[in-house]
Write an enzyme that holds these catalytic residues in place. Structure first.
Site, PDB file in Angstrom:
ATOM      1  N   GLU A   1      -3.772   7.245  -5.204  1.00  0.00           N
ATOM      2  CA  GLU A   1      -4.022   6.689  -6.549  1.00  0.00           C
ATOM      3  C   GLU A   1      -5.310   7.251  -7.135  1.00  0.00           C
ATOM      4  O   GLU A   1      -6.267   7.460  -6.396  1.00  0.00           O
ATOM      5  CB  GLU A   1      -4.110   5.156  -6.445  1.00  0.00           C
ATOM      6  CG  GLU A   1      -2.784   4.551  -6.016  1.00  0.00           C
ATOM      7  CD  GLU A   1      -2.889   3.052  -5.735  1.00  0.00           C
ATOM      8  OE1 GLU A   1      -3.944   2.447  -5.975  1.00  0.00           O
ATOM      9  OE2 GLU A   1      -1.894   2.492  -5.263  1.00  0.00           O
TER      10      GLU A   1
ATOM     11  N   ARG B   1       0.835  -1.195   0.000  1.00  0.00           N
ATOM     12  CA  ARG B   1       0.000   0.000   0.000  1.00  0.00           C
ATOM     13  C   ARG B   1       0.874   1.251   0.000  1.00  0.00           C
ATOM     14  O   ARG B   1       1.881   1.306   0.710  1.00  0.00           O
ATOM     15  CB  ARG B   1      -0.898   0.037   1.242  1.00  0.00           C
ATOM     16  CG  ARG B   1      -2.141  -0.832   1.150  1.00  0.00           C
ATOM     17  CD  ARG B   1      -3.174  -0.277   0.165  1.00  0.00           C
ATOM     18  NE  ARG B   1      -4.344  -1.118   0.056  1.00  0.00           N
ATOM     19  CZ  ARG B   1      -4.523  -2.091  -0.854  1.00  0.00           C
ATOM     20  NH1 ARG B   1      -3.613  -2.348  -1.752  1.00  0.00           N
ATOM     21  NH2 ARG B   1      -5.641  -2.801  -0.871  1.00  0.00           N
TER      22      ARG B   1
ATOM     23  N   HIS C   1      -0.752   0.151 -10.187  1.00  0.00           N
ATOM     24  CA  HIS C   1      -1.420  -0.791  -9.284  1.00  0.00           C
ATOM     25  C   HIS C   1      -2.005  -1.987 -10.050  1.00  0.00           C
ATOM     26  O   HIS C   1      -3.218  -2.177 -10.112  1.00  0.00           O
ATOM     27  CB  HIS C   1      -2.529  -0.079  -8.491  1.00  0.00           C
ATOM     28  CG  HIS C   1      -2.962  -0.837  -7.267  1.00  0.00           C
ATOM     29  ND1 HIS C   1      -3.415  -0.222  -6.123  1.00  0.00           N
ATOM     30  CD2 HIS C   1      -3.015  -2.170  -6.999  1.00  0.00           C
ATOM     31  CE1 HIS C   1      -3.726  -1.133  -5.221  1.00  0.00           C
ATOM     32  NE2 HIS C   1      -3.494  -2.330  -5.728  1.00  0.00           N
TER      33      HIS C   1
END
Ligand code: 8YV
Length: 328
Positions: A263, A234, A281
């Site tokens: 993000e 993360r 991601h």
């Protein structure tokens, strides 16, 4: 088995289409633009019994749905869901472990190789015609050979990464709050201690208050000038300003990042760095694995409403039983 097609399952915001399609077939699908308590009408509050989501589910949203029994989170990481609050009010939370473990570990190794051996840049060199016009791509400063790898977060994915690293012939050590039973890799009682003992740090740590900005200036300094930092966990676990600075001033050699704090926005300070390999991601992002995750989301709902026991409850709500909500 009793039919579930009248059980209202709320889907706030976007969700994987396979999960949405199955919920539409097997339950009474209720779509909401966002997980905003302000959007919950009295009619919804009176009937919604489940939420399936891949967005932030806060305490206020949980409280706005008094008949809510279960939140099925799309993703193994569930830092976006207030699971502690859910657990304390008798709401079950599930996530999607196991089905993505090997995929994310594969991606982590790809990202490590991209970072150390500069493969995306070498391909860009070829595509730009530079192999013809300028000759060979420059030899990479970094190599995997001789590296010592530290894993921050030795859970299921951490272990799958460790097995791959072993196959690459590199020693593995790790930091977790506690040692992991049955794991022979060297344990360090602090992240700083681990960073000082290795030159390659792979973070698989979950998000949340206990890991917030854990990878900071000090940790990066301990990793040292040959240091490589990889993040597949993360973005919140990293002080991104400190990381950009450490990459710019040679405190560490390079970084490979699949996850970011805000993000899909990636800080300009990271985007302009030559020694940062950046991915949007994609850790679990194959059709195969995302479909399996979507299935697990819906299978958790089905198991809950069939038996009162989901397949993959998160630790904070492991104690929650069917009927717990109405008893509070
Ligand atoms: C997904 C992830 O990108 O499982 C996780 O925790 O980070 C990823 O697999 C994410 O869950 C999608 O929202």
């Amino acid at each position: 088995m009793a039919s579930t097609d009248r059980i209202p399952v709320l889907v706030p915001g976007r969700l994987h289409p396979h999960a949405v399609a199955r919920i539409g077939k097997e339950f009474d699908l209720v779509a909401l633009p966002a997980a905003d308590p302000g959007l919950v009408t009295p009619e919804l509050a009176g009937r919604v019994r489940a939420v399936a989501a891949m967005t932030t589910i806060g305490a206020a949203f949980i409280d706005a749905l008094p008949r809510l029994e279960i939140i099925a989170n799309f993703g193994v990481g569930y830092d976006a869901v207030d699971a502690k609050h859910a657990g304390s009010t008798g709401v079950m939370v599930t996530n999607t472990p196991d089905v993505l473990t090997e995929e994310v570990a594969d991606t982590a190794l790809g990202l490590l190789l991209n970072t150390v051996r500069e493969l995306p840049k070498a391909e860009a060199w070829l595509r730009a015609g530079k192999w013809v016009s300028k000759g060979d791509y420059p030899l990479t400063r970094a190599t995997l050979r001789g590296r010592r790898v530290g894993i921050f977060g030795m859970g299921r994915i951490g272990l799958a990464i460790a097995r791959r690293i072993e196959a690459f012939g590199l020693p593995v050590s790790y930091y977790n709050r506690r040692t992991v039973e049955g794991v022979a890799y060297t344990w360090y009682p602090s992240l700083l201690g681990l960073a000082g003992a290795v030159d390659t740090l792979i973070s698989v740590a979950p998000g949340g208050a206990s890991t917030e900005k854990a990878v900071n200036r000090q940790v990066l300094e301990a990793l040292g000038p040959n240091g490589v930092f990889i993040n597949i966990g993360r973005g919140s676990t990293v002080d991104e300003d400190a990381l950009a600075q450490a990459l710019a001033d040679g405190t560490i050699l390079a970084a490979g990042l699949d996850v970011f704090r805000n993000e899909p926005n990636v800080p300009e300070s990271l985007l302009r760095l030559e020694n940062a390999s950046l991915l949007p991601h994609v850790g679990s992002a194959s059709v195969h694995t995302r479909t399996a995750m979507a299935d697990l989301v819906v299978d958790n709902l089905a198991a809950w409403f069939a038996s009162g026991k989901p397949l993959t409850a998160v630790a904070e709500t492991a104690h929650v039983t069917a009927g717990a909500r109405s008893a509070i």
